[in-house]
Design an enzyme around this catalytic site. Sequence first.
Site, PDB file in Angstrom:
ATOM      1  CG  HIS A 188     -31.805  22.584 -10.072  1.00 32.64           C
ATOM      2  ND1 HIS A 188     -32.350  23.689  -9.751  1.00 32.64           N
ATOM      3  CD2 HIS A 188     -31.024  21.945  -8.858  1.00 32.64           C
ATOM      4  CE1 HIS A 188     -31.913  23.975  -8.453  1.00 32.64           C
ATOM      5  NE2 HIS A 188     -31.487  23.037  -7.900  1.00 32.64           N
ATOM      6  CG  HIS A 201     -28.533  25.518  -5.067  1.00 35.65           C
ATOM      7  ND1 HIS A 201     -29.131  25.616  -3.721  1.00 35.65           N
ATOM      8  CD2 HIS A 201     -29.263  24.871  -6.013  1.00 35.65           C
ATOM      9  CE1 HIS A 201     -30.233  25.073  -3.891  1.00 35.65           C
ATOM     10  NE2 HIS A 201     -30.593  24.471  -5.016  1.00 35.65           N
ATOM     11  CE1 TYR A 223     -31.924  26.269  -0.279  1.00 36.97           C
ATOM     12  CE2 TYR A 223     -33.211  25.153  -2.105  1.00 36.97           C
ATOM     13  CZ  TYR A 223     -32.309  25.330  -0.763  1.00 36.97           C
ATOM     14  OH  TYR A 223     -31.812  23.797  -0.437  1.00 36.97           O
ATOM     15  CD  GLU A 276     -34.331  23.005  -5.915  1.00 36.76           C
ATOM     16  OE1 GLU A 276     -35.355  23.890  -6.304  1.00 36.76           O
ATOM     17  OE2 GLU A 276     -33.585  23.125  -5.329  1.00 36.76           O
TER      18      GLU A 276
END
Lengths: 340, 340
Positions: free
Chosen positions: A6, A177, A193, A283
């Site tokens: 991610h 997402h 999110y 992320e």
Amino acid sequence: MIIDCHGHYTTSPPQHREFREAQLAWLDDPSGPAPERPDIGDDVIRATIENGQLKVMRERGGDLTVISPQASAMAHHVPDPGVAREWAQACNDLIHRVTGLFPEHFAGVCQLPQTPGGGLDDVTAELRRCVEELGFVGCNLNPDPSGGHWTSPPLTDPYWYPLYETMTELDVPAMVHVSQSCNPAFHTLGAHYLNADTSVFMQLVETDLFDRFPTLRFVIPHGGGAVPYHWGRYRGLAVRMGRPDPTERLLDNVFFDSCVYHQPGMNLLLDVVPRDNVLFASEMLGAVRGDNPDTGASWDDTKRYIDRADLPGADRDKIFETNARRVYPRLDARLKAEGR
Amino acid sequence: MIIDCHGHYTTSPPQHREFREAQLAWLDDPSGPAPERPDIGDDVIRATIENGQLKVMRERGGDLTVISPQASAMAHHVPDPGVAREWAQACNDLIHRVTGLFPEHFAGVCQLPQTPGGGLDDVTAELRRCVEELGFVGCNLNPDPSGGHWTSPPLTDPYWYPLYETMTELDVPAMVHVSQSCNPAFHTLGAHYLNADTSVFMQLVETDLFDRFPTLRFVIPHGGGAVPYHWGRYRGLAVRMGRPDPTERLLDNVFFDSCVYHQPGMNLLLDVVPRDNVLFASEMLGAVRGDNPDTGASWDDTKRYIDRADLPGADRDKIFETNARRVYPRLDARLKAEGR
């Protein structure tokens, strides 16, 4: 090897962002010609990655990141289908440039040209283009193209089946997402999110989607939203609703990434979710930057938390590598072809 | 003593539910007279409690529950202000019957007659009636009266200030609690409740509401939604946004209940949230009923998880009693007057 499933191209060149601004301005006033995509040199792209994601990967000890366009900039709430298509293509082509310049370190995941209530023909076409022509290994699927108004049917609704048929045929997973929130009740990074992750998991608990699509795979990011923290709630709710225990029913098809930015949260994730279902992710460079003043380490250095969880070697291998290779078989095939 | 700060009258008598059905039918066809509230005997109410909440409290070892009307039945999405007022009054009067029949074991928290986009005059009037005339100790505040469409401004918006002025004057806290979801994307118990908790916490991170209302207090239920699991995310986001660290800034005003239905989740809550800010709660009889097959214990027997967390005695006292007495000073005053 260590695979981060991610990452987003949050460091994309200013020319790309200016193109988007021009595109939105043209939507407001289409009297002139539509803006054209900018020429961006390899050196510009290379610098954004070498000083950004790759630098951090090297510092922290990562080998390969599954990278996709900046999630908050997908902006699926903009309803024009042509603009959505052009913007998704521009973003995905830029990801392809990144994976071409750094094939050892990145694999691509695509943005889909979704719009609120729009048809899925463009979506499946762009997925096919990205996988078959650009070598991408998955897609990001937005369960709320409206950007915080939640006007689309649940991900278990037949509306989405054409996409699932293409995903199944191509054997690629989707990370669930959302993009930016247009609803002032929901902060994009601090609420929207996480809410999306939580909501979609419960949609999957409620239905038998995977009876129809047994090889369909979803990665739920941000550590699964609220789900692992409320694991008992979900198990109890499922039984009360006459549904199968999600710890038995969903785990061939649903996976959680490890984007949880403190040690106790990571410990919980690794404690309750079976280790076949957790994929390493940070992320990075993403929502949370900067360092925890208590530790001096970066909040989003999730590898550090996993290292400190002191897992058996076999479980570490699953989380850092083999789960990702199983969920993203096109990545696995590519790596095997490279002898990795 | 052991105070459970989050119970709902989910076992309310059938006559009460039939009144609600008649009320909604009358909204659809108001040609006849408006339905009248039913006569419900003390014995009927007594039986619902003795065989319900009180039975479970005795089995598990609880002394007093802060009880409010069934949350999912508040149904603030029904837009008629008169119906909202009448329904809230009927529900609150029934809670008052319960607290009158079992004064040793229950204290009341009221439902507010909210409607989507409606004014707050009825809301503040009903809060004042419940506190001043019925002896209630707090209220439930719905941040999304629309029921999953999130059309109201954030709880930090001046729209809500009249309520906060009344809460401050009366010195009562609000539990932030949505009602049923009318949005198929959000399961009421498995998504909407948790999303609301998460979203409101982030709204509070974003603003300086408590500079204006320094004694305003919110209890965020369901263990704080996703928040404790993502504690590092919130701390890091706040710093990135130039906001104060929520672990320093919010904790005079924001509290989390302990409605987390498995041991690892409870351990996380107690590990990351300061123990001055956790209030014992089970939401019994609530969202999740039945037993964990792995332990044989009820999912929502949250006292068991806290007991097993093996806290120091002083921290147990805070979580089981003194935090609740601090956050609900009218409850504390009543208990003190009773010599408890």
